[in-house]
Scaffold this active site. Structure first.
Site, PDB file in Angstrom:
ATOM      1  N   GLY A   3       0.683  -0.959  -0.416  1.00 32.26           N
ATOM      2  CA  GLY A   3       0.043  -0.518  -0.018  1.00 32.26           C
ATOM      3  C   GLY A   3       0.860   1.456   0.333  1.00 32.26           C
ATOM      4  O   GLY A   3       1.925   1.483  -0.814  1.00 32.26           O
ATOM      5  N   SER A   4       0.482   2.145   0.969  1.00 34.78           N
ATOM      6  CA  SER A   4       1.022   3.567   0.832  1.00 34.78           C
ATOM      7  C   SER A   4       2.541   3.875   1.260  1.00 34.78           C
ATOM      8  O   SER A   4       2.560   4.799   0.860  1.00 34.78           O
ATOM      9  CB  SER A   4       0.360   4.805   1.099  1.00 34.78           C
ATOM     10  OG  SER A   4      -0.754   4.916   0.780  1.00 34.78           O
TER      11      SER A   4
END
Length: 209
Positions: A3-4
């Site tokens: 993810g981020s």
């Protein structure tokens, strides 16, 4: 999928190829269509316009990261992921370590590049991610993890000290005002960090659940 948290590596690729923290990206007011697929921000209320690449990390803009990945280019970004050690074992002296997975470079159409820009479509281990962030905090050195102090100290420079300092500045903004990681602030300390949300693939449907 990281993810981020992977956006930090994307920023490293940009900064190492001549970008500056205050260079701007148009974040399309919250949505962008690439190869027929819509990429949107994590929250529907997030409708960013012009933001600099430091803010891409600070507010964790998926659209901003996708566009930055397209501008950095697949070759530079793929090389930086490999340079940070993703897709390879860390060679720590423990059994069962896996290498994770980076899609083969020849199969990176624009949508794949954009998705990997904000941390989807790639698999990493926690140890790989820990080592990557340590390399930012120690001034740009990728270190082989060690179990005991007697192990040989193996390290190599992967980013310049200047780039590492810029990344650290951006990661401190994540925990500062208007950042996504304000709950990580500790009184009396400088705190750098990055928020991230992983999605899980449903083995029955082959789609994100």
């Amino acid at each position: 999928e990281p993810g981020s948290t992977l956006k930090t590596v994307l920023l490293a690729a940009a900064l190492s190829n001549g970008w500056k923290l205050n260079d701007k990206i148009w974040a399309e007011s919250g949505k962008i269509r690439i190869q027929g697929k819509v990429i949107s921000e994590a929250e529907s209320r997030e409708k960013f316009g012009w933001i600099d690449i430091k803010e891409v990390l600070q507010v964790s803009s998926n659209v901003g990261a996708a566009k930055l990945a397209l501008k950095v280019g697949a070759d530079h970004y793929h090389d930086m992921l490999r340079t940070f050690g993703f897709g390879s074992k860390t060679v720590i002296r423990l059994p069962g370590e896996i290498s994770g997975r980076i899609p083969p470079r020849k199969s990176w159409p624009p949508l794949t590049l954009a998705n990997i820009g904000f941390g989807q479509g790639i698999m990493v281990t926690r140890l790989q991610m820990l080592r990557a962030y340590a390399s930012v905090l120690n001034g740009g050195w990728l270190v082989r993890p060690r179990i005991v102090n007697g192990d040989e100290d193996v390290r190599k420079r992967i980013i310049s000290q200047k780039v590492a300092a810029q990344l650290l500045e951006a990661l401190e903004a994540v925990t500062g005002k208007n950042g996504t990681g304000t709950k990580a602030v500790l009184e009396g300390y400088r705190v750098a960090g990055k928020t991230g949300t992983s999605q899980v693939v449903d083995p029955q449907t082959g789609t994100y659940s």
